[in-house]
Scaffold this motif. Structure first.
Motif, PDB file in Angstrom:
ATOM      1  N   ALA A 325       0.747  11.516  -6.343  1.00  0.00           N
ATOM      2  CA  ALA A 325       0.027  10.922  -5.212  1.00  0.00           C
ATOM      3  C   ALA A 325      -0.731   9.671  -5.651  1.00  0.00           C
ATOM      4  CB  ALA A 325      -0.935  11.947  -4.614  1.00  0.00           C
ATOM      5  N   GLU A 326      -1.425   9.752  -6.783  1.00  0.00           N
ATOM      6  CA  GLU A 326      -2.176   8.597  -7.268  1.00  0.00           C
ATOM      7  C   GLU A 326      -1.236   7.459  -7.654  1.00  0.00           C
ATOM      8  OE1 GLU A 326      -4.932   9.820 -10.289  1.00  0.00           O
ATOM      9  OE2 GLU A 326      -5.927  11.279  -8.983  1.00  0.00           O
ATOM     10  N   ASP A 327      -0.096   7.794  -8.231  1.00  0.00           N
ATOM     11  CA  ASP A 327       0.889   6.761  -8.582  1.00  0.00           C
ATOM     12  C   ASP A 327       1.429   6.082  -7.328  1.00  0.00           C
ATOM     13  OD1 ASP A 327       0.578   7.298 -11.252  1.00  0.00           O
ATOM     14  OD2 ASP A 327       2.396   8.507 -11.444  1.00  0.00           O
ATOM     15  N   ALA A 328       1.662   6.863  -6.271  1.00  0.00           N
ATOM     16  CA  ALA A 328       2.182   6.295  -5.020  1.00  0.00           C
ATOM     17  C   ALA A 328       1.193   5.294  -4.434  1.00  0.00           C
ATOM     18  CB  ALA A 328       2.468   7.417  -4.015  1.00  0.00           C
ATOM     19  N   VAL A 329      -0.080   5.642  -4.460  1.00  0.00           N
ATOM     20  CA  VAL A 329      -1.117   4.723  -3.962  1.00  0.00           C
ATOM     21  C   VAL A 329      -1.136   3.452  -4.801  1.00  0.00           C
ATOM     22  CG1 VAL A 329      -3.623   4.400  -3.796  1.00  0.00           C
ATOM     23  CG2 VAL A 329      -2.568   6.500  -2.913  1.00  0.00           C
ATOM     24  N   GLN A 330      -1.028   3.608  -6.114  1.00  0.00           N
ATOM     25  CA  GLN A 330      -1.104   2.436  -6.992  1.00  0.00           C
ATOM     26  C   GLN A 330       0.168   1.604  -6.978  1.00  0.00           C
ATOM     27  OE1 GLN A 330      -2.767   2.985 -10.875  1.00  0.00           O
ATOM     28  NE2 GLN A 330      -4.469   4.212 -10.121  1.00  0.00           N
ATOM     29  N   GLN A 331       1.255   2.171  -6.521  1.00  0.00           N
ATOM     30  CA  GLN A 331       2.464   1.357  -6.359  1.00  0.00           C
ATOM     31  C   GLN A 331       2.419   0.538  -5.082  1.00  0.00           C
ATOM     32  OE1 GLN A 331       6.449   2.955  -7.118  1.00  0.00           O
ATOM     33  NE2 GLN A 331       5.497   4.702  -8.147  1.00  0.00           N
ATOM     34  N   HIS A 332       1.924   1.138  -4.005  1.00  0.00           N
ATOM     35  CA  HIS A 332       1.984   0.461  -2.708  1.00  0.00           C
ATOM     36  C   HIS A 332       0.795  -0.454  -2.438  1.00  0.00           C
ATOM     37  CE1 HIS A 332       2.843  -0.297   1.466  1.00  0.00           C
ATOM     38  NE2 HIS A 332       1.726   0.278   1.864  1.00  0.00           N
ATOM     39  N   MET A 333      -0.411  -0.001  -2.740  1.00  0.00           N
ATOM     40  CA  MET A 333      -1.595  -0.726  -2.302  1.00  0.00           C
ATOM     41  C   MET A 333      -1.732  -2.138  -2.874  1.00  0.00           C
ATOM     42  SD  MET A 333      -2.900   1.012   0.066  1.00  0.00           S
ATOM     43  CE  MET A 333      -4.407   0.079   0.285  1.00  0.00           C
ATOM     44  N   PRO A 334      -1.446  -2.375  -4.159  1.00  0.00           N
ATOM     45  CA  PRO A 334      -1.597  -3.761  -4.640  1.00  0.00           C
ATOM     46  C   PRO A 334      -0.638  -4.727  -3.962  1.00  0.00           C
ATOM     47  CG  PRO A 334      -0.646  -2.353  -6.349  1.00  0.00           C
ATOM     48  CD  PRO A 334      -1.126  -1.450  -5.260  1.00  0.00           C
ATOM     49  N   ARG A 335       0.554  -4.273  -3.584  1.00  0.00           N
ATOM     50  CA  ARG A 335       1.511  -5.146  -2.894  1.00  0.00           C
ATOM     51  C   ARG A 335       1.052  -5.417  -1.462  1.00  0.00           C
ATOM     52  NH1 ARG A 335       7.547  -3.606  -5.046  1.00  0.00           N
ATOM     53  NH2 ARG A 335       6.951  -3.101  -7.184  1.00  0.00           N
ATOM     54  N   LEU A 336       0.581  -4.366  -0.796  1.00  0.00           N
ATOM     55  CA  LEU A 336       0.065  -4.557   0.560  1.00  0.00           C
ATOM     56  C   LEU A 336      -1.169  -5.453   0.539  1.00  0.00           C
ATOM     57  CD1 LEU A 336       0.612  -3.519   3.493  1.00  0.00           C
ATOM     58  CD2 LEU A 336      -1.181  -1.818   3.054  1.00  0.00           C
ATOM     59  N   GLN A 337      -2.020  -5.248  -0.477  1.00  0.00           N
ATOM     60  CA  GLN A 337      -3.228  -6.066  -0.597  1.00  0.00           C
ATOM     61  C   GLN A 337      -2.882  -7.527  -0.859  1.00  0.00           C
ATOM     62  OE1 GLN A 337      -6.583  -4.754  -0.313  1.00  0.00           O
ATOM     63  NE2 GLN A 337      -6.840  -6.948   0.016  1.00  0.00           N
ATOM     64  N   ALA A 338      -1.881  -7.760  -1.681  1.00  0.00           N
ATOM     65  CA  ALA A 338      -1.465  -9.132  -1.970  1.00  0.00           C
ATOM     66  C   ALA A 338      -1.027  -9.843  -0.693  1.00  0.00           C
ATOM     67  CB  ALA A 338      -0.349  -9.136  -3.002  1.00  0.00           C
TER      68      ALA A 338
END
Length: 781
Positions: A325-338
């Protein structure tokens, strides 16, 4: 004659010296014995009695244990100590300590006479004489030695007495284990278990020989031989330990030489309240335990100490699923944030990160945030500063460390910034909340309350409540199915619909529109198609047929404690509900209409293994099994042909490359049955996805701290783009980990199903336009 007298006098003098020698020797022995007796009687200071020796007082951290037996974290103030038994220590670790600290450990009874005489003759220059038992006595009962010579001698006497008593009280193995458990290895590594986990990310039993040698080397002085600050000195000291092991035949010369050439190879894994795995869950658990402690005193009436009493908290969290779950958040959120930063440059949006606000509204929002900040609270109540002084301090640049996404990973940057500017900076970050639960048992398997606990401590699983958008619609459909026996195949006109004023306490007529505007109407839709495409007007028809009170009552029964007013507008998701409540509510559908309250803690034990608490399941029948199953079949349509269809893999190549990059992991190519619902609130402020398979329900929310910070268009601002990718990445990892046994099967149908769920005769046309979460033309599928 004179010569004979002279010889007689010499003999008398010699005998006199011999006599005095024996008098002094005997006197010394008597004095030493008397000193020992006086020390044991407590004349030189209080000595531990039998009961204290049997249960020496040490501060033990409370350990948080996952359902798969892993340590998630600990609660402690100063001592991060979790004891291990002798059987949990590798033999080479024991050998290293004996070879380095006490070569005759198995031969003496607490005091090494040979070593003591050697130290006395050489005045300590040949090495100390303290045995492991003496060092343990020092650690347990009187700490650091005094600089005063007399006090040091008296302390040494007490040490000897306690060491001898320890040898009588415990076996050699128990003394060895206690010594490893009591020592402070620095960097919050109290005891060998914490040290092996913090320096090498391993349990003690998994340590390699050179790692054991390094840790034993730290016994000399863990402050000086700190591997983070003094790696060269620590390596040299480790090599001394390896040489000692060779000297006493624990290893051969070839192994010694080869290991001495290697690096330390640290895997530094700090154990603190703000670092490690499941930090947000541990934050929740801290409050849970404090409440439990208030209501559950010790047998003697005193209160448990969460940080010192060595409790063991057994939780439902699965460490593997938590990491996924934590890996999924860290994969998606930086790209969405960018992408969010890309759309909110000063040139593109002068009011960034806010939209639709003028300057006065932004100023008011920032002032409100300032007064709600921890900085304001501290200066106002702790430092007793005036409002004017505090406001001025927010405009003065100060050094600070801020959060950044760096190469797709959470990181920090040191900078100088005004506190007011830092507030605005953090308001530009998208947050997330995610929870995963087994619907049959209620066991919560993963809990991610945000991206980084150090910088975003507000938990968006249980603390945060946001508008849920279209994820509320299944509750309306379930009410209609339960009350009116509707089928997913029943058709309704896709035309504008209004609920007249005052019918449900509404002061005005309520006429919801579909997201596509005036052109987004026509023909008829089945309920399955309507839910898949989030058709607002048909949802309005349903809530008018069953009444808002019926829906509000159902939501309350399935675990939503947040306020849900019985008004028509709830049909479109205006209530503010937490991820925690939503996952519990959706689990009712997957669990055949039975609501099971989410469970996070299964049991609590004291340091001796005595069970202090054991959870009791809380469940109740809410819906008929048939109504729950039919609702699930409706939600399967969302992932088959609706806003959640991107979870499937075929026919998606025409998505723009940059969009696929943001929607991480796309295409997901799931082929198994999945029931779910996306949700997007007004102006794309909140994105939701609720996804279910038979034995796992997971909810994801993504949004900014303030609703005025959001994507301008629905391309990236919808639940299918913001939240669904996290679910997709997480589930792909869970399915790849076969030991988790996450179901790919169909949802189980009731034995007697009277409602038709096979809509093949009136199956919706896959080319029908989407409504509430419509994509731009170039992104449609």
């Amino acid at each position: 004659m004179a010569k004979a007298k002279k010889e007689t006098k010499s003999e008398q003098d010699f005998l006199k010296y011999i006599r005095w020698f024996w008098i002094c020797f005997a006197g010394g022995l008597v004095t030493l014995l008397l000193l020992f007796l006086m020390a044991s009687w407590g004349i030189f200071g209080e000595m531990p009695d039998h009961t204290v020796l049997e249960n020496p007082k040490t501060n033990l951290a409370t350990e948080i244990i996952s359902s798969d037996g892993q340590t998630l974290g600990k609660f402690y103030f100063n001592d991060n100590r979790t004891p291990v038994s002798y059987d949990e220590l590798p033999q080479h670790l024991v050998n290293a300590l004996v070879a380095t600290e006490d070569a005759r450990f198995y031969e003496h009874s607490g005091v090494d006479a040979r070593g003591t005489l050697r130290a006395a003759v050489k005045l300590g220059r040949g090495g100390g004489a303290s045995t492991i038992s003496q060092q343990l006595a020092k650690q347990l009962f009187h700490g650091e030695g005094s600089k005063n010579i007399i006090e040091r001698v008296l302390q040494k006497l007490k040490e000897w007495v306690i060491a001898i008593r320890l040898e009588r009280q415990y076996t050699k193995e128990e003394i060895m284990a206690q010594y490893f458990n009591i020592y402070d290895f620095g960097n919050n590594a109290d005891g060998i278990r914490s040290a092996s986990r913090i320096y090498f990310n391993k349990e003690p039993k998994e340590l390699e020989l050179k790692e054991s040698a390094m840790l034993v080397g730290m016994f000399k002085n863990s402050s000086l031989y700190n591997p983070r600050r003094n790696p060269v000195g620590v390596k040299n000291r480790r090599n001394v330990v390896l040489a000692q092991m060779y000297k006493y035949d624990y290893i051969d010369e070839k192994l010694k030489d080869s290991l001495q050439q290697t690096e330390l190879d640290l895997d530094y894994s700090p154990e603190s309240h703000r670092e490690g795995i499941a930090t947000y869950f541990r934050g929740y658990l801290d409050g849970f335990m404090k409440d439990w402690i208030k209501d559950n005193p010790k047998p003697d009436g005193s209160k448990w100490n969460l940080y010192n009493d060595g409790l063991k908290i057994y939780t439902t969290i699965d460490s593997r699923m938590q990491k996924h779950a934590e890996d999924a958040v860290q994969q998606h959120m930086p790209r969405l944030q960018a992408e969010f930063f890309n759309q909110n440059t000063p040139k593109r949006n002068p009011t960034a990160p806010f939209l639709e606000l003028d300057q006065s509204e932004i100023d008011a929002l920032m002032r409100r945030g300032m007064r709600q900040s921890e900085r304001w609270r501290h200066m106002k109540y702790d430092l007793k500063k005036s409002n004017k002084e505090i406001e001025e301090s927010f405009q003065k640049p100060i050094p600070m460390t801020v959060f950044v996404w760096e190469d797709g990973k959470p990181s920090e940057v040191d900078t100088i910034m005004k506190p007011m500017d830092s507030m605005r900076y953090y308001k530009s970050f998208l947050r997330t909340g995610m929870m995963s639960m087994n619907p049959q048992t209620g066991h919560v398997k993963a809990w991610v309350g945000g991206m980084n606990y150090r910088h975003f401590q507000y938990d968006m699983v249980k603390q945060g409540k946001r508008q849920v958008g279209s994820t509320f619609k299944p509750f309306v459909y379930a009410s209609a199915i339960d009350q009116l026996h509707y089928s997913p195949c029943d058709e309704f006109p896709d035309t504008p619909y209004c609920i007249e004023a005052n019918k449900y306490g509404n002061p005005e007529e309520w006429c919801p529109k579909n997201s596509g505007g005036e052109d987004d109407y026509g023909g008829t839709r089945t309920l399955k198609n309507a839910l898949a495409n989030s058709v607002n007007t048909i949802t309005a028809r349903l809530i008018d047929k069953v009444g808002p009170q019926t829906v509000a009552d159902l939501v309350k029964k399935i675990g939503v404690t947040s306020e849900v007013l019985p008004v028509p507008a709830i049909a479109l998701g205006v209530p503010e509900i937490s991820v925690y409540e939503m996952v519990g509510a959706y689990s009712t559908f997957a669990n055949k209409g039975v609501y099971t309250k989410p469970v996070m803690v299964t049991s609590i034990e004291d340091k001796n293994g005595t069970i202090l608490y054991q959870f009791k399941p809380e469940s109740k029948d809410v819906l008929s099994e048939e109504a729950a199953y039919v609702t699930v079949k409706l939600m399967e349509g969302v992932t088959q042909s609706g806003s959640g269809a991107r979870l499937r893999g075929s026919g998606r190549d025409k998505y723009r490359a940059d969009y696929r990059e943001v929607v991480t992991g796309y295409p997901y190519e799931f082929t198994n049955p999945i029931a779910g619902k996306t949700g997007t609130t007004q102006n794309q402020s909140d994105g939701w996805f609720m996804g279910m398979v038979p034995n796992l329900v997971t909810g994801v929310w993504v949004g900014a701290e303030d609703r005025a910070a959001h994507f301008k268009t629905i391309t990236y601002g919808q639940g299918a783009s913001m939240a669904l990718p996290i679910w997709g990445i997480y589930m792909k990892s869970c399915y790849a980990d076969e030991a988790l046994n996450i179901s790919k099967a169909d949802f189980e149908a009731p034995e007697e199903l009277t409602i038709n769920v096979d809509c093949s005769v009136v199956e919706e046309d896959a080319s029908q336009v989407q409504t509430e979460e419509k994509l731009p033309e170039e992104l449609e599928f």
